[in-house]
Scaffold this motif. Structure first.
Motif, short mmCIF file in Angstrom:
data_model
loop_
_atom_site.label_atom_id
_atom_site.label_comp_id
_atom_site.label_asym_id
_atom_site.label_seq_id
_atom_site.Cartn_x
_atom_site.Cartn_y
_atom_site.Cartn_z
N GLU B 32 33.41 36.67 43.52
CA GLU B 32 34.75 36.77 44.10
C GLU B 32 35.78 36.02 43.25
O GLU B 32 36.92 36.45 43.13
N LEU B 33 35.38 34.88 42.68
CA LEU B 33 36.30 34.16 41.79
C LEU B 33 36.74 35.05 40.63
O LEU B 33 37.83 34.91 40.10
N HIS B 34 35.88 35.98 40.25
CA HIS B 34 36.20 36.90 39.15
C HIS B 34 36.82 38.20 39.66
O HIS B 34 36.90 39.17 38.91
N GLY B 35 37.22 38.22 40.92
CA GLY B 35 37.97 39.37 41.44
C GLY B 35 37.15 40.62 41.72
O GLY B 35 37.70 41.71 41.77
#
Lengths: 456, 456
Positions: B32-35
């Motif tokens: 999720e941090l990487h979208g």
């Protein structure tokens, strides 16, 4: 090959899935705050075990076989398997299988898909997610756990962006004791079960038809009226006790039931005012449950039935020597989301976890944009680097289509990961910012999930 | 009924499940941090679609049928279904089905169970969890995504309590171009595939046997030696290019492959030093992948094979008019946990989320203990109220058996939820504490999951 929609197997688009994840996260977090440990069981159980529970369960079960087994050279020597249709059967089997390695009372939660081969209809799926909590003990289970279950559930519902959920509570001993007190079941125990099954139709067919069915089943007119009078009692406080007493029926099992239900409702008044109601018509699975039973309605959507149900069972599992009593409650997550997403009652602020799109000035400087993204992520800010070094207008539209609130513009020719500018594409505000220190507003860090006006 | 262990269907006890949850949480958080947006697809696909992918996939597929359909009155009119055996087939189908509602490039992650009817063995299960990321675009997919995938994975592995993971990277165009440059596949394209398949056995059978097989397959001795020389090249930096050049082979496809692999390795050196290696013997699924390919080994456990694999495919999905190229990589979560838990290489600090057990002085004061628990939970501290008002020694043992670090003693006769005492049962330290303000040390708030010495 043709792409096939399968009726009854819901799948969510990115923004809908963010709503589902939020619901599942709140449920898990609340269960864990209450000290429930997670369990995930295999999807399959021996068909024999799945069939063990209910009479016509076979209609619902999906059998599972290896396709390769159909060849003659490789006859099956495995046990016949089916997909689980609830989380209680696998939980009971897990308890028996691992009793020596578990500590009791065993508090577990379980959030998993289950499968039923039913005809799909509104709110009914063939694949759906359940979220269960149960407490199971060895030999005896303390009554206070029956009061605890609905408090945990009330806390879950209070944290979710939904309308008012009411947990309706009853205790099997109240109708059973009451019926015995007016002479039902004196000679024949099955009269109790029969009467419960008919009264359970109250919401669907109304009191007049229930009365007719009761009389047809051999109850006297007076007995039928008393049964209906009991089922009509519904109070948010403890006054249900006086209302039952006013019907003038006396039986030790009724006394036990009234005391037990009073304890649950009193605990609700103390800890979650307005969340519970004593509702004496609830007759859910009274062949299975032996004490408290729970159902849950969403205000304004009563016709959808219960979104969260459960109860106490004196023998969740038994290996012949030891019996494991338990109490549990299960949230029908897919049913609830089917209503909320289907009617547009809930919405996600964006369709991606990313809070920031880092623009790319030219393809050769992608490395600088990646350094900005890495600096933001190192501080827990989800972001994405633009897929192409298109014109900035196009990069902003890319963010806008996904609902990403911020676009970061690296400064041309600067040290990778150093100062740039960040634009809030909703307001158009653009400010200088350092990727090592800039923070989005707290409400923009993750997608938010909120109640929405119903779609027309 | 007998409780049945099913080989190949792993289930975890509470402490093991906490390890699994930690791994899944870290994976999700990093994705999720990487979208990447979450996708969850249904468990079943039409058997026809599952069979479409590979030659002998039917051996692995579990078919799914409604048990009730076997009766004559209710013949099946549904399409034949099977459980998915990976997450790529359902992802490709989902993209085709929803292309009009998705935004491209579509970045999705998917963490789900998959099922294969293989014979279970060490590290191979019939039900297991995969964690995939893919980026898919319409028509064309930018090469920079091929460099991004292993960086995300390297970040996941860096956050997990495991040994050193090395992501081995190759590009299909390198062996293909090299083989063409030495005259393999000039007349017959299948020679390329054939040579790749034989070279792929290098780790299992060694170079001498590979050479023999290559010659048996019609390659000259000189060609075979060149193939082995290429496959022996493995460098952490960009020197693999010079080593390949030194073999004196020239082909435009080889040039493309070397440039593409250089870009991926350079990005690794910039962003995740030590995480990647250019390894020219990697030939994973080269019939399927068309560009970069990835495999991953855990230092000291190379014989377990790859824990994370993937690559670029020019046609993930196609509806005849539009083609969707993609690049993806998949973590074999169950394989990894099977190794780590099986060998005792990782451990959880406790078997429950609860950080505090609130003791119960006597059953009549349970309400006071519940108030303390409620005050702690309101500030995010997971806790549990003791199941019985047993002697304190017994209540402390209850906490100890689960690894709950703190026991809270409410003050007798006090206002519910007010001052009491809290004991760290590891040190024996006991202090006055207010449930409205007391905090456990940060490392005790949630169970921690850490690397452990291997069991003997």
């Amino acid at each position: 090959m043709k792409v096939t929609k399968l009726s009854g197997f819901p799948e969510y688009l990115p923004a809908e899935r963010i709503v589902e994840q939020h619901f599942l996260d709140v449920i898990r977090e609340t269960f864990e705050l209450h000290g429930f440990t997670s369990l995930e069981t295999r999807a399959v159980e021996p068909v024999e075990r799945l069939l063990g529970k209910g009479g016509d369960a076979d209609k619902e079960i999906y059998g599972v076989t290896r396709l390769a087994e159909e060849s003659v050279e490789n006859p099956s020597r495995d046990v016949a398997l089916g997909l689980h249709f609830d989380l209680t059967v696998p939980f009971a089997r897990f308890v028996l299988e691992n009793a020596g390695k578990l500590t009791f009372p065993y508090r577990r939660y379980q959030i998993q898909k289950v499968w039923r081969g039913e005809r799909p209809q509104e709110g009914r799926y063939r694949e759906f997610t359940q979220a269960d909590i149960d407490v199971v003990d060895v030999g005896e289970l303390s009554a206070h756990f029956e009061a605890e279950m609905p408090l945990v559930i009330a806390e879950v519902f209070a944290k979710l962006p939904i309308g008012r959920m009411t947990i309706q509570v009853n205790n099997r001993k109240i109708p059973e004791g009451f019926y015995r007190g007016i002479g039902i079941g004196t000679d024949d125990d099955t009269e109790i079960q029969n009467t419960l099954r008919i009264v359970d139709k109250l919401d669907k067919i109304g009191p007049a038809k229930v009365r007719t069915l009761l009389v047809e089943a051999g109850r006297t007119g007076e007995q039928a009226d008393q049964c209906l009078a009991l089922a009509a009692i519904r109070t948010e406080d403890l006054s249900f006790v006086d209302q039952v007493r006013a019907l003038g029926v006396d039986h030790p099992t009724l006394d036990e039931g009234l005391a037990a239900l009073s304890a649950v409702i009193r605990s609700g008044l103390d800890n979650a005012p307005g969340a519970m109601v004593a509702d004496l018509k609830i007759a859910r699975g009274l062949d299975y449950y032996t004490g408290t039973v729970y159902e849950t309605q969403l205000e304004g959507y009563e016709s959808w039935g219960s979104f969260c149900s459960g109860g106490r069972y004196d023998a969740l599992a038994s290996d012949g020597k030891t019996t494991y009593p338990g109490v549990g409650i299960s949230i029908g997550v897919s049913r609830l989301l089917g209503l909320l997403l289907g009617k547009g009652l809930v919405t996600a602020s964006r369709a991606t976890p990313a809070a920031v799109l880092v623009a790319v000035v030219e393809e050769d400087s992608r490395r600088e944009s990646a350094a900005v993204a890495q600096a933001l992520r190192a501080r827990g800010i989800p972001c994405e680097v633009a897929p192409t070094a298109a014109k900035f207008g196009k990069q902003i539209r890319y963010a806008d289509r996904r609902g990403i609130p911020f676009v970061w513009f690296p400064q041309e020719g600067s040290v990778p990961g150093s100062m740039g500018q960040v634009k809030d594409i909703r307001s158009g505000d653009q400010v200088d910012a350092d990727p090592a220190t800039w923070e989005p507003p707290a409400q923009d860090l993750r997608p938010s999930v909120v109640a929405a006006d119903p779609s027309p």
